[in-house]
Structure formats: structure tokens, C-alpha cells
Design a protein around this motif. Structure first.
Motif, PDB file in Angstrom:
ATOM      1  N   LEU A  56     -12.366  11.419 -16.108  1.00  0.00           N
ATOM      2  CA  LEU A  56     -12.321  10.998 -14.689  1.00  0.00           C
ATOM      3  C   LEU A  56     -13.197  11.703 -13.710  1.00  0.00           C
ATOM      4  N   ARG A  57     -14.125  11.158 -13.124  1.00  0.00           N
ATOM      5  CA  ARG A  57     -15.129  11.653 -12.381  1.00  0.00           C
ATOM      6  C   ARG A  57     -14.696  11.882 -10.917  1.00  0.00           C
ATOM      7  N   GLY A  58     -15.191  12.917 -10.059  1.00  0.00           N
ATOM      8  CA  GLY A  58     -14.848  13.148  -8.586  1.00  0.00           C
ATOM      9  C   GLY A  58     -13.359  12.894  -8.220  1.00  0.00           C
ATOM     10  N   ILE A  59     -12.649  13.900  -8.549  1.00  0.00           N
ATOM     11  CA  ILE A  59     -11.386  13.804  -8.506  1.00  0.00           C
ATOM     12  C   ILE A  59     -10.789  13.801  -7.047  1.00  0.00           C
ATOM     13  N   THR A  60      -9.952  12.909  -6.536  1.00  0.00           N
ATOM     14  CA  THR A  60      -9.477  12.950  -5.275  1.00  0.00           C
ATOM     15  C   THR A  60      -7.939  12.982  -5.243  1.00  0.00           C
ATOM     16  N   LEU A  61      -7.217  13.134  -4.088  1.00  0.00           N
ATOM     17  CA  LEU A  61      -5.933  13.462  -3.940  1.00  0.00           C
ATOM     18  C   LEU A  61      -5.245  12.200  -4.483  1.00  0.00           C
ATOM     19  N   LYS A  63       0.737   3.650 -30.157  1.00  0.00           N
ATOM     20  CA  LYS A  63       1.452   4.530 -29.610  1.00  0.00           C
ATOM     21  C   LYS A  63       1.038   4.628 -28.189  1.00  0.00           C
ATOM     22  N   GLU A  64       1.960   5.317 -27.503  1.00  0.00           N
ATOM     23  CA  GLU A  64       2.020   5.535 -26.025  1.00  0.00           C
ATOM     24  C   GLU A  64       2.136   7.036 -25.759  1.00  0.00           C
ATOM     25  N   SER A  65       1.408   7.571 -24.856  1.00  0.00           N
ATOM     26  CA  SER A  65       1.331   9.051 -24.339  1.00  0.00           C
ATOM     27  C   SER A  65       1.382   8.920 -22.963  1.00  0.00           C
ATOM     28  N   CYS A  66       1.821   9.833 -22.493  1.00  0.00           N
ATOM     29  CA  CYS A  66       1.620   9.846 -20.761  1.00  0.00           C
ATOM     30  C   CYS A  66       1.014  11.481 -20.397  1.00  0.00           C
ATOM     31  N   VAL A  67       0.339  11.243 -19.278  1.00  0.00           N
ATOM     32  CA  VAL A  67      -0.362  12.494 -18.560  1.00  0.00           C
ATOM     33  C   VAL A  67      -0.094  12.449 -17.317  1.00  0.00           C
ATOM     34  N   ASN A  68       0.197  13.941 -16.665  1.00  0.00           N
ATOM     35  CA  ASN A  68       0.607  13.688 -15.202  1.00  0.00           C
ATOM     36  C   ASN A  68      -0.581  14.850 -14.568  1.00  0.00           C
ATOM     37  N   ILE A  69      -1.084  14.432 -13.559  1.00  0.00           N
ATOM     38  CA  ILE A  69      -2.183  15.087 -12.989  1.00  0.00           C
ATOM     39  C   ILE A  69      -1.768  15.568 -11.503  1.00  0.00           C
ATOM     40  N   ALA A  70      -2.058  16.901 -11.422  1.00  0.00           N
ATOM     41  CA  ALA A  70      -1.934  17.446 -10.266  1.00  0.00           C
ATOM     42  C   ALA A  70      -3.239  17.947  -9.964  1.00  0.00           C
ATOM     43  N   VAL A  71      -3.469  17.818  -8.461  1.00  0.00           N
ATOM     44  CA  VAL A  71      -4.927  18.130  -7.847  1.00  0.00           C
ATOM     45  C   VAL A  71      -4.783  19.363  -7.247  1.00  0.00           C
ATOM     46  N   GLU A  72      -5.691  20.371  -7.249  1.00  0.00           N
ATOM     47  CA  GLU A  72      -5.905  21.710  -6.445  1.00  0.00           C
ATOM     48  C   GLU A  72      -7.302  21.592  -5.855  1.00  0.00           C
TER      49      GLU A  72
END
Length: 406
Positions: free
Chosen positions: A105-110, A127-136
Motif C-alpha cells: 500500500l503506497r503513500g500511507i494516509t491517516l 483461508k482468511e487472515s486480518c491485519v490491523n494498520i496503525a499510522v504514525e
């Protein structure tokens, strides 16, 4: 052939339905990833490799699933991609046969913060998996400025909301001093959702002033100290010290500035090896930079009188030292000034004598021709003055003749 294409399409749709609603295997907990604002970020996802891979990256938004990226029939399928992600996503296609379904994922924003779902399907199963993104947006620079005994500390473009603290070395407690200006801190949010923080306080001249800005897990500190003033003359060399301990540092940047604005030189140290660059306007004045960071100057003039700042920066800290340089004339300069003053005085006397002589000549009365007219060039008098003089002599002769007749 048409029936074969329809069959493949129906099979793909069935695989998608199975993938979305009847997942047969699920990973344990969510994967947590911290992404840096405006940079690229990878969301991990893996599966057991096999043929006929189907990959869907989805994000729940407002009770709906936004399509982030899809892949099936051995190619990317982006017709249903949500608008905010268009042109910003990619899979590692050469790694998919090896079971890698990670998303770039390019150019991360809030707005990219949140929970993402990775669905994968092969002949072997789903199959299912989950990813949580935190932005700093980490603290990158803490700037300090000194003006009229007021010190200002600021930092911009930060997320999450930062905290700013002041301290001194050695420690001091000024809370009971009625003349002390209290700390004043303000926080603003820019149009990207990032925080700007600014704080001011009274400068402690006899101590090192320390400003620390913290956001999330990142902390950055800047210190400011003022040295005793230095004196120099145009005829001498000056060495301005940079009293920052560098013995344990191998990689850092050293910058000298004039009046905290104009850059004199920059020197980058990598593994202890310096690479210096002097600004074109200071090449004549900068003689050298010592191993300890001291600035060697010569050929100075009065325009070089002012505040010199030495700034040493590492990945975590910045140390700023201010030194005021006063330019005083040397013995040779004083001698030149005395000669110039004496010459100017002598010239003034000569001019005064000439002016007095001219004024005296104009106020001495009639000249040798019997009148006071100012001679013209080549000694000739004005024509009207001559006629006036002859006319006066004729009238005087007639009167005398009349008186002497019997």
C-alpha cells in the motif's frame, strides 16, 4: 469455447462466494502493522501454495466491505477497486505461486488506518487472515530558536498527538520565581490531520535548556546552550568552539549557522569520516573545521559580527550551542583609521583657507581701475561698469568747469 469461458466465470464467482462467506480456515489473532505516514507499507498475508489462486483484500467501512485489491485468473482484477485505493496497491505477483499474498500500500494516509481482511483460495481450500494498520508520523525534527531571552521549541507534522516537556541541565526549579515567564504550549492540526506543537519559555542563560517532544513510541530531544561571547579583529584568526561531546558518536551531522538562519557549512560524519561543504558566501572566511567541531575563521569584517550556532544532530537528539562574536578593530586598523582622520582634517583646513581667501578678496573695495567690479576672465571688466565709470567722469568735469568761470 463460449461455454468454457462461461464455466470459468461461474467457477470464479463461486470461488469468491465461498471465499467471502464460507471460510474454512482462519489464522489465530490479527497481525498488527505500524505504517509511516506518506511512505509505503506492506500488509502481510500467506497461504498454502497451489493452483488457481484467488486473492481478495477487503476493508470493512460503514458496515460495507471496500475492495482494496483482487487477483484471480492469474492476473490483477481492479474494476471493483474502491476509489481511494486506485493506483496505490500492488501484490508481489512473482511470489503468489509461493504462497505470498501480501499487499503493498503506497503513500500511507491517516484514512488508511483500520482492519483489513485477506481472503485466499486455492484448490486445496480457503483461508482468511486480518491485519490491523496503525499510522504514525514520527517526530523528525525539534527546532529551537532564541530571541530576546525567550526560547521557542516547535515540531510539525506529527501523529499521534505529541507531548512537549521542558527541562534544564543542571536541573532548576523556577516555579517560585515571580519574574519567570510561564511555559506556553499550543497544538494545531493541519489539513492532513497531523499535529503541530509549539512552546515558549524564558531562557535559562546559566544552564542547558532541554526540549523533548514525544509521540507514540518516538521521542526526540533538542538542547540549547549559550557560551560566553568571543572577540575577534579583522587582522586575526578566530576559533569558535563547539563544546558537544562527540567521543562516542560515529554518525552525525554538524552544521554551523550565522544568526541562526544563514548556513555557513555542513559536515556529515559517517563512521567517523567527515564530508564538509562550505557555503559559497563563506569560502573566504572559513579557514578550517577542527576535529572537535570548532570553526576557524579569518578575514573578518564588521558584517561578520553576530551570533554563531553549532548544531550537532543524531537520529534521536540535536544539540545547539550559540556564541556571540564581537568584531573589534586591531592595532593596524586603528593606525589606518588615525591616518584617514588626520588626512580628512588637513583637507578640511585647506578648503577653509581657500574659501576665506576668496571671501576676503571680494570685500576689499574698489580695484586698481577705480571700481569694485569682479574681473572677468583675462582681467576684462564688465562693459556696463566701464560705461558707467566714463559717464561719471564726464559729468564731474563739466561741473568743475562751470564753477571756475568768471
Amino acid at each position: 469455447m463460449a461455454w468454457g469461458l462461461v464455466s470459468m466465470t461461474l467457477r470464479g464467482l463461486m470461488l469468491m462466494v465461498i471465499l467471502l462467506w464460507t471460510v474454512t480456515s482462519t489464522d489465530g489473532g490479527d497481525v498488527h502493522v505500524t505504517c509511516v505516514f506518506s511512505e509505503d507499507c506492506v500488509l502481510p498475508c500467506s497461504f498454502q501454495p497451489d493452483s488457481e489462486e484467488v486473492i481478495h483484500w477487503l476493508k470493512p467501512e460503514d458496515k460495507n466491505l471496500s475492495t482494496i485489491h483482487s487477483y484471480y485468473y492469474s492476473t490483477d482484477q481492479l474494476k471493483q477497486q474502491s476509489q481511494p485505493y486506485r493506483g496505490r496497491t500492488a501484490l508481489f505477483n512473482d511470489q503468489i505461486p509461493k504462497g505470498n499474498a501480501s499487499l503493498l500500500l503506497r503513500g500511507i494516509t491517516l484514512q488508511d488506518q483500520g482492519r483489513y481482511k485477506c481472503y485466499t483460495s486455492t484448490i486445496k481450500g480457503n483461508k482468511e487472515s486480518c491485519v490491523n494498520i496503525a499510522v504514525e508520523a514520527p517526530v523528525r525534527l525539534v527546532d529551537i530558536q532564541l530571541s530576546d531571552d525567550i526560547i521557542t521549541c516547535s515540531s510539525t507534522g506529527i501523529y499521534p498527538e505529541p507531548k512537549l516537556t521542558w527541562s534544564t541541565d543542571p536541573p532548576s526549579d523556577l516555579s517560585f520565581d515571580p519574574g519567570t515567564i510561564q511555559n506556553s504550549t499550543s497544538i494545531k492540526v493541519d489539513d492532513r490531520g497531523l499535529y503541530d506543537i509549539t512552546s515558549t519559555k524564558q531562557f535559562s542563560r546559566d544552564r542547558t535548556n532541554i526540549c523533548t517532544v514525544t509521540s507514540g513510541t518516538v521521542e526526540r530531544t533538542t538542547t540549547l546552550k549559550q557560551q560566553d561571547p568571543f572577540q575577534g579583529s579583522p587582522s586575526s584568526e578566530v576559533s569558535i568552539p563547539c563544546n558537544v561531546s562527540q567521543s562516542d558518536l560515529m554518525t552525525f551531522d554538524l552544521t554551523w549557522r550565522f544568526n541562526q538562519i544563514v548556513t555557513i557549512l555542513t559536515s556529515s560524519y559517517t563512521n567517523g569520516r567527515p564530508q564538509m561543504q562550505v557555503d559559497d558566501q563563506w569560502t573566504e572566511q572559513v579557514q578550517s573545521l577542527s576535529d572537535s567541531g570548532s570553526l576557524q575563521l579569518h578575514k573578518l569584517t564588521m558584517v561578520h559580527q553576530g551570533t554563531y550556532s553549532c548544531e550537532l544532530s543524531t537520529a534521536r537528539d540535536t544539540h545547539l550551542i550559540l556564541t556571540y562574536l564581537q568584531i573589534t578593530p586591531g592595532q593596524q586598523s586603528r593606525g589606518r583609521i588615525a591616518v584617514i582622520v588626520a588626512s580628512a582634517a588637513a583637507a578640511a583646513v585647506i578648503i577653509a583657507v581657500v574659501i576665506c581667501s576668496l571671501l576676503k578678496a571680494n570685500t576689499n573695495g574698489p580695484n586698481e581701475n577705480g571700481h569694485s567690479g569682479i574681473p572677468l576672465q583675462n582681467g576684462e571688466e564688465r562693459e556696463e561698469d566701464i560705461e558707467r565709470q566714463e559717464q561719471g567722469q564726464g559729468e564731474e568735469g563739466s561741473a568743475t568747469s562751470t564753477i571756475l568761470m568768471p
